[in-house]
Design a protein around this motif. Structure first.
Motif, PDB file in Angstrom:
ATOM      1  N   HIS A  41       0.773  -1.224  -0.228  1.00  0.00           N
ATOM      2  CA  HIS A  41      -0.150  -0.111  -0.012  1.00  0.00           C
ATOM      3  C   HIS A  41       0.822   1.237  -0.074  1.00  0.00           C
ATOM      4  N   LYS A  42       1.882   1.449   1.037  1.00  0.00           N
ATOM      5  CA  LYS A  42       2.900   2.343   0.968  1.00  0.00           C
ATOM      6  C   LYS A  42       3.582   2.841  -0.407  1.00  0.00           C
ATOM      7  N   LEU A  43       4.080   1.382  -0.962  1.00  0.00           N
ATOM      8  CA  LEU A  43       4.664   1.831  -2.166  1.00  0.00           C
ATOM      9  C   LEU A  43       3.513   2.388  -3.226  1.00  0.00           C
ATOM     10  N   VAL A  44       2.361   2.158  -3.374  1.00  0.00           N
ATOM     11  CA  VAL A  44       1.637   2.484  -4.219  1.00  0.00           C
ATOM     12  C   VAL A  44       1.146   3.955  -4.025  1.00  0.00           C
ATOM     13  N   ILE A  45       1.042   4.344  -2.763  1.00  0.00           N
ATOM     14  CA  ILE A  45       0.731   5.676  -2.359  1.00  0.00           C
ATOM     15  C   ILE A  45       1.630   6.499  -2.669  1.00  0.00           C
ATOM     16  N   ASP A  46       3.173   6.107  -2.454  1.00  0.00           N
ATOM     17  CA  ASP A  46       4.280   6.958  -2.646  1.00  0.00           C
ATOM     18  C   ASP A  46       4.337   7.021  -4.363  1.00  0.00           C
ATOM     19  N   THR A  47       3.799   6.345  -4.885  1.00  0.00           N
ATOM     20  CA  THR A  47       3.848   6.163  -6.432  1.00  0.00           C
ATOM     21  C   THR A  47       2.877   7.253  -7.157  1.00  0.00           C
ATOM     22  N   MET A  48       1.703   7.248  -6.249  1.00  0.00           N
ATOM     23  CA  MET A  48       0.674   7.981  -6.807  1.00  0.00           C
ATOM     24  C   MET A  48       0.711   9.608  -6.158  1.00  0.00           C
ATOM     25  N   LYS A  49       1.390   9.788  -5.250  1.00  0.00           N
ATOM     26  CA  LYS A  49       1.572  11.287  -4.557  1.00  0.00           C
ATOM     27  C   LYS A  49       1.924  12.371  -5.634  1.00  0.00           C
ATOM     28  N   PRO A  50       3.018  12.116  -6.355  1.00  0.00           N
ATOM     29  CA  PRO A  50       3.155  13.152  -7.267  1.00  0.00           C
ATOM     30  C   PRO A  50       2.522  13.351  -8.263  1.00  0.00           C
ATOM     31  N   VAL A  53      -3.905  15.098  -9.474  1.00  0.00           N
ATOM     32  CA  VAL A  53      -5.018  14.731  -8.895  1.00  0.00           C
ATOM     33  C   VAL A  53      -5.940  14.399  -9.631  1.00  0.00           C
ATOM     34  N   THR A  54      -6.116  14.928 -10.880  1.00  0.00           N
ATOM     35  CA  THR A  54      -7.415  14.652 -11.840  1.00  0.00           C
ATOM     36  C   THR A  54      -6.965  13.586 -12.574  1.00  0.00           C
ATOM     37  N   ARG A  55      -5.686  12.792 -12.627  1.00  0.00           N
ATOM     38  CA  ARG A  55      -5.446  11.852 -13.446  1.00  0.00           C
ATOM     39  C   ARG A  55      -6.271  10.556 -13.147  1.00  0.00           C
ATOM     40  N   LYS A  56      -6.481   9.948 -14.285  1.00  0.00           N
ATOM     41  CA  LYS A  56      -7.531   8.661 -14.294  1.00  0.00           C
ATOM     42  C   LYS A  56      -6.614   7.459 -13.640  1.00  0.00           C
ATOM     43  N   CYS A  57      -7.434   6.735 -12.488  1.00  0.00           N
ATOM     44  CA  CYS A  57      -6.415   5.556 -12.334  1.00  0.00           C
ATOM     45  C   CYS A  57      -7.667   4.531 -11.903  1.00  0.00           C
ATOM     46  N   PHE A  58      -7.043   3.323 -11.648  1.00  0.00           N
ATOM     47  CA  PHE A  58      -8.208   2.025 -11.593  1.00  0.00           C
ATOM     48  C   PHE A  58      -7.987   1.248 -10.237  1.00  0.00           C
ATOM     49  N   ARG A  59      -9.163   0.785  -9.518  1.00  0.00           N
ATOM     50  CA  ARG A  59      -8.959   0.307  -8.237  1.00  0.00           C
ATOM     51  C   ARG A  59      -9.894  -0.907  -8.211  1.00  0.00           C
ATOM     52  N   LEU A  60      -9.222  -1.937  -7.732  1.00  0.00           N
ATOM     53  CA  LEU A  60     -10.074  -3.092  -7.542  1.00  0.00           C
ATOM     54  C   LEU A  60     -11.150  -3.091  -6.312  1.00  0.00           C
ATOM     55  N   ILE A  61     -12.321  -3.333  -6.300  1.00  0.00           N
ATOM     56  CA  ILE A  61     -12.986  -2.829  -5.277  1.00  0.00           C
ATOM     57  C   ILE A  61     -14.040  -4.322  -5.507  1.00  0.00           C
ATOM     58  N   GLY A  62     -14.032  -5.050  -4.394  1.00  0.00           N
ATOM     59  CA  GLY A  62     -14.652  -6.478  -4.436  1.00  0.00           C
ATOM     60  C   GLY A  62     -14.619  -7.101  -5.618  1.00  0.00           C
ATOM     61  N   GLY A  63     -13.650  -7.291  -6.397  1.00  0.00           N
ATOM     62  CA  GLY A  63     -13.348  -8.150  -7.624  1.00  0.00           C
ATOM     63  C   GLY A  63     -13.867  -7.130  -8.908  1.00  0.00           C
ATOM     64  N   VAL A  64     -14.191  -6.083  -8.722  1.00  0.00           N
ATOM     65  CA  VAL A  64     -14.522  -5.257  -9.742  1.00  0.00           C
ATOM     66  C   VAL A  64     -13.671  -4.223  -9.898  1.00  0.00           C
ATOM     67  N   LEU A  65     -13.060  -3.926 -11.288  1.00  0.00           N
ATOM     68  CA  LEU A  65     -12.060  -2.901 -11.563  1.00  0.00           C
ATOM     69  C   LEU A  65     -13.063  -1.722 -11.929  1.00  0.00           C
ATOM     70  N   VAL A  66     -12.897  -0.481 -10.953  1.00  0.00           N
ATOM     71  CA  VAL A  66     -13.419   0.812 -11.071  1.00  0.00           C
ATOM     72  C   VAL A  66     -12.565   1.806 -11.474  1.00  0.00           C
ATOM     73  N   GLU A  67     -12.984   2.817 -12.238  1.00  0.00           N
ATOM     74  CA  GLU A  67     -12.126   4.144 -12.647  1.00  0.00           C
ATOM     75  C   GLU A  67     -12.513   5.002 -11.731  1.00  0.00           C
ATOM     76  N   ARG A  68     -11.373   5.798 -11.041  1.00  0.00           N
ATOM     77  CA  ARG A  68     -11.519   6.773 -10.286  1.00  0.00           C
ATOM     78  C   ARG A  68     -10.208   7.724 -10.764  1.00  0.00           C
ATOM     79  N   THR A  69     -10.272   8.912  -9.890  1.00  0.00           N
ATOM     80  CA  THR A  69      -9.182   9.756 -10.063  1.00  0.00           C
ATOM     81  C   THR A  69      -8.372   9.421  -8.933  1.00  0.00           C
ATOM     82  N   VAL A  70      -7.071  10.081  -9.016  1.00  0.00           N
ATOM     83  CA  VAL A  70      -5.915   9.889  -7.800  1.00  0.00           C
ATOM     84  C   VAL A  70      -6.340  10.568  -6.481  1.00  0.00           C
TER      85      VAL A  70
END
Length: 104
Positions: A41-50, A53-70
């Motif tokens: 988690h820390k590695l991903v957080i450190d990668t995303m911080k810079p 904030v409006t950049r698109k990213c994807f997150r796996l929630i309950g087995g479903v890949l959803v599109e969100r922003t940073v």
């Protein structure tokens, strides 16, 4: 032991000791897994911080890949990382306390 408790045989004591030893080994393994997960988690957080904030990213929630922003994902990741660490140590402390209670 108090006089109200029945004295255990050597075999029963050894069996109980081995049971506690297995429980502590399993607990240690679980803590290691959770610490590894928190480090990921820390590695991903450190990668995303810079990132923007409006950049698109994807997150796996309950087995479903959803599109969100940073901006949406970063606070959730931080909360999850903190929860993983707290959970690991809280469960470890509870397990150790339960072992000591059963010994006393």
């Amino acid at each position: 032991m108090s006089s109200s408790k029945q004295k255990l045989s050597e075999q029963e004591i050894l069996s109980q000791f081995n049971s506690y030893k297995q429980e502590l080994t399993a607990l240690s393994t679980k803590i290691g897994e959770l610490e590894s997960e928190a480090e990921e988690h820390k590695l991903v957080i450190d990668t995303m911080k810079p990132l923007d904030v409006t950049r698109k990213c994807f997150r796996l929630i309950g087995g479903v890949l959803v599109e969100r922003t940073v901006q949406e994902v970063l606070p959730a990741l931080q909360t999850n990382a903190d929860g993983v660490i707290r959970s690991a140590y809280f469960n470890a402390i509870l397990s150790i306390l339960n072992i000591f209670r059963s010994i006393m």
